[in-house]
Write an enzyme that holds these catalytic residues in place. Structure first.
Site, PDB file in Angstrom:
ATOM      1  N   SER A  63     -16.603  95.610 -49.767  1.00  0.00           N
ATOM      2  CA  SER A  63     -15.795  94.752 -50.645  1.00  0.00           C
ATOM      3  C   SER A  63     -15.765  93.276 -50.259  1.00  0.00           C
ATOM      4  O   SER A  63     -15.880  92.417 -51.139  1.00  0.00           O
ATOM      5  CB  SER A  63     -14.355  95.288 -50.716  1.00  0.00           C
ATOM      6  OG  SER A  63     -14.338  96.590 -51.253  1.00  0.00           O
ATOM      7  N   ALA A 102     -16.191  94.424 -43.387  1.00  0.00           N
ATOM      8  CA  ALA A 102     -15.055  95.207 -43.868  1.00  0.00           C
ATOM      9  C   ALA A 102     -14.239  95.781 -42.726  1.00  0.00           C
ATOM     10  O   ALA A 102     -13.044  96.020 -42.873  1.00  0.00           O
ATOM     11  CB  ALA A 102     -15.538  96.351 -44.760  1.00  0.00           C
ATOM     12  N   CYS A 103     -14.876  96.021 -41.581  1.00  0.00           N
ATOM     13  CA  CYS A 103     -14.250  96.809 -40.513  1.00  0.00           C
ATOM     14  C   CYS A 103     -14.090  95.979 -39.249  1.00  0.00           C
ATOM     15  O   CYS A 103     -15.071  95.435 -38.736  1.00  0.00           O
ATOM     16  CB  CYS A 103     -15.102  98.035 -40.200  1.00  0.00           C
ATOM     17  SG  CYS A 103     -15.415  99.067 -41.637  1.00  0.00           S
ATOM     18  N   GLY A 131     -10.282  95.549 -43.278  1.00  0.00           N
ATOM     19  CA  GLY A 131      -9.359  96.465 -42.632  1.00  0.00           C
ATOM     20  C   GLY A 131      -9.464  96.365 -41.122  1.00  0.00           C
ATOM     21  O   GLY A 131     -10.500  95.953 -40.583  1.00  0.00           O
ATOM     22  N   ASN A 307     -11.904 101.617 -36.953  1.00  0.00           N
ATOM     23  CA  ASN A 307     -11.378 100.972 -38.156  1.00  0.00           C
ATOM     24  C   ASN A 307     -10.514 101.987 -38.923  1.00  0.00           C
ATOM     25  O   ASN A 307     -10.408 103.151 -38.521  1.00  0.00           O
ATOM     26  CB  ASN A 307     -12.539 100.463 -39.006  1.00  0.00           C
ATOM     27  CG  ASN A 307     -13.272 101.592 -39.698  1.00  0.00           C
ATOM     28  OD1 ASN A 307     -13.655 102.561 -39.061  1.00  0.00           O
ATOM     29  ND2 ASN A 307     -13.486 101.479 -40.997  1.00  0.00           N
ATOM     30  N   PRO A 308      -9.881 101.606 -40.038  1.00  0.00           N
ATOM     31  CA  PRO A 308      -8.930 102.509 -40.715  1.00  0.00           C
ATOM     32  C   PRO A 308      -9.510 103.842 -41.166  1.00  0.00           C
ATOM     33  O   PRO A 308      -8.794 104.846 -41.189  1.00  0.00           O
ATOM     34  CB  PRO A 308      -8.453 101.683 -41.914  1.00  0.00           C
ATOM     35  CG  PRO A 308      -8.567 100.278 -41.447  1.00  0.00           C
ATOM     36  CD  PRO A 308      -9.801 100.246 -40.599  1.00  0.00           C
ATOM     37  N   CYS A 309     -10.775 103.885 -41.547  1.00  0.00           N
ATOM     38  CA  CYS A 309     -11.355 105.155 -42.015  1.00  0.00           C
ATOM     39  C   CYS A 309     -12.148 105.874 -40.937  1.00  0.00           C
ATOM     40  O   CYS A 309     -12.691 106.960 -41.175  1.00  0.00           O
ATOM     41  CB  CYS A 309     -12.249 104.902 -43.231  1.00  0.00           C
ATOM     42  SG  CYS A 309     -11.369 104.216 -44.628  1.00  0.00           S
ATOM     43  N   SER A 310     -12.260 105.264 -39.770  1.00  0.00           N
ATOM     44  CA  SER A 310     -12.913 105.846 -38.586  1.00  0.00           C
ATOM     45  C   SER A 310     -14.420 106.032 -38.720  1.00  0.00           C
ATOM     46  O   SER A 310     -15.020 106.741 -37.922  1.00  0.00           O
ATOM     47  CB  SER A 310     -12.263 107.181 -38.198  1.00  0.00           C
ATOM     48  OG  SER A 310     -10.966 106.963 -37.713  1.00  0.00           O
ATOM     49  N   GLU A 311     -15.064 105.398 -39.702  1.00  0.00           N
ATOM     50  CA  GLU A 311     -16.523 105.459 -39.727  1.00  0.00           C
ATOM     51  C   GLU A 311     -17.115 104.431 -38.766  1.00  0.00           C
ATOM     52  O   GLU A 311     -18.310 104.484 -38.464  1.00  0.00           O
ATOM     53  CB  GLU A 311     -17.078 105.260 -41.144  1.00  0.00           C
ATOM     54  CG  GLU A 311     -17.124 103.830 -41.656  1.00  0.00           C
ATOM     55  CD  GLU A 311     -15.824 103.400 -42.317  1.00  0.00           C
ATOM     56  OE1 GLU A 311     -15.882 102.586 -43.256  1.00  0.00           O
ATOM     57  OE2 GLU A 311     -14.752 103.866 -41.893  1.00  0.00           O
TER      58      GLU A 311
END
Length: 415
Positions: A63, A102-103, A131, A307-311
């Site tokens: 994004s 993003a991360c 994030g 990061n927030p989604c852990s990828e």
């Protein structure tokens, strides 16, 4: 050749073309200026191929690239590079550049100054659509002695402040919720309070909803309670998991002194995590020992957070820009996967992501330096399920997993 359609095209199509023009042209121009291409003709080929991938939705950037790249009135912030000397410079010195990653993983130290710096850094990242993730285990436990006298309030008290900022700023300054991860190690003395903090707040929301308040995500009930703007995760070691498996003692340790502080039954503590997660979805779990065993840069520093989604799992104070392929777009009519088209698509995407690294802004000097030194690129894919469905292959099957593994190997090797 991809943009020059007929006049009077629908506004939506025109705006999509403008968006892709802005992003693709900016990245291609950066690549040409940074000598990624041997000739302007090569840069034009790259530009056309990248535009094709975006227009056909065969691939997509994260994004912040769409929000920020090529926006002329964007106010840059933080730090960037001065190539070819590779000196980290402030944007005041180097000129404005956009946030592209993003991360982010942000560190925090056990001092009020560092805690407030974290709040500022997170706020700027949320503003430009990114994030963040932070492990708060460096903060001393509640009621620990402070060097200047008095007692520490503990990480959960500061989590309330971070949560409030995230809720107010949101991601990209719009209506999207901020993306934020908060992590606490299983041996932190405040771990039990951390496990239950969201579930307890959820009960307050249910009470308010029962009294007639709006129950929607951004309604009055949920906007009046804490811890709603972050994902919480417990960082578990093999030592903790063994204690949970056998039901043996597991000790937390004082951050301030390092001495054992509280004793839990490992099985009971894991059951508390499971019960709280069943009630409200948090906390999740991260398996610290395995993560660091699989560390791709073992001779640097340990991995403490995601990061927030852990990828994205990597060093503290680092950043990663992401992009994804739409696998369904590479499936032929007969249900086979077009390997050569996929490999060809990898080339412009990974090149574009590499170009972004040195042409982006970062919120701190350390993040800028780590991004420049390690160049983390998160190339991945989406729509695996749709592709397998089109092939008539079950998602949860050995064949499905084999196909996913093969595609991942091709993508990584080609990149």
């Amino acid at each position: 050749k991809y943009f020059h359609g007929k006049m009077g095209a629908p506004d939506r199509e025109f705006s999509v073309r403008q968006l892709i023009h802005r992003v693709v042209d900016t990245i291609a121009d950066w690549g040409l200026a940074d000598r990624y291409f041997t000739s302007p003709a090569d840069a034009d080929n790259f530009r056309d191929e990248l535009a094709h991938l975006m227009l056909t939705q065969k691939a997509c950037f994260n994004s912040p690239v769409w929000f920020n790249v090529g926006v002329r009135d964007l106010r840059g912030y933080g730090y960037t590079y001065d190539r070819p000397s590779d000196t980290v410079k402030t944007l005041a010195e180097a000129g404005k550049k956009p946030q592209c990653s993003a991360c982010f993983i942000i560190s925090v130290k056990d001092s009020l100054e560092s805690i407030l710096d974290l709040a500022k850094t997170e706020g700027m990242l949320f503003k430009w659509g990114s994030g963040t993730g932070t492990n708060l285990s460096a903060l001393r436990e509640e009621d620990a002695h402070l060097s200047g006298g008095g007692r520490a309030s503990g990480p959960l008290s500061f989590m309330k402040g971070f949560d409030a900022f995230a809720g107010v700023i949101k991601s990209g300054g719009k209506t999207r919720r901020a993306a934020k991860m908060v992590i606490l190690n299983a041996d932190h003395p405040d771990i039990e309070e951390f496990i239950w903090c969201k579930a307890k707040e959820e009960k307050k929301a249910h009470t308010l909803i029962g009294a007639g308040y709006d129950s929607s995500l951004d309604g009055e009930a949920y906007s009046s309670i804490f811890f709603q703007n972050a994902n919480n995760s417990v960082r578990a070691t093999d030592e903790f998991m063994s204690a949970a498996e056998t039901g043996s003692d597991f000790w937390t340790k004082s951050v301030f002194t390092g001495a054992p502080l509280n004793c839990y039954n490992g099985k009971d503590l894991l059951n508390q995590i499971a019960e709280a997660t069943w009630q409200c979805g948090d906390p999740g779990m991260q398996f610290d020992t395995t993560i660091n065993r699989w560390h791709t840069c073992k001779n640097t520093a340990r991995i403490n957070a995601s990061n927030p989604c852990s990828e994205y799992m990597f060093l503290d104070d680092s950043a990663c820009n992401l992009a994804s392929f739409n696998l369904h777009k590479f499936t032929r009519a007969d249900g086979t996967f077009d390997v050569e088209a996929f490999r060809h698509a990898v080339d412009p995407m990974i090149t574009a992501m590499e170009i972004l690294v040195d042409n982006a802004a970062y919120p701190t000097e350390r993040i800028a330096q780590n991004s420049h030194d390690y160049r983390p690129l998160g190339l991945g894919y989406a729509n695996l399920g749709a592709m397998l469905m089109a092939m008539g292959i079950p998602y949860d099957s050995e064949e499905g997993r084999s196909i996913a593994g093969a595609i991942t190997a091709v993508m990584s090797g080609q990149a």
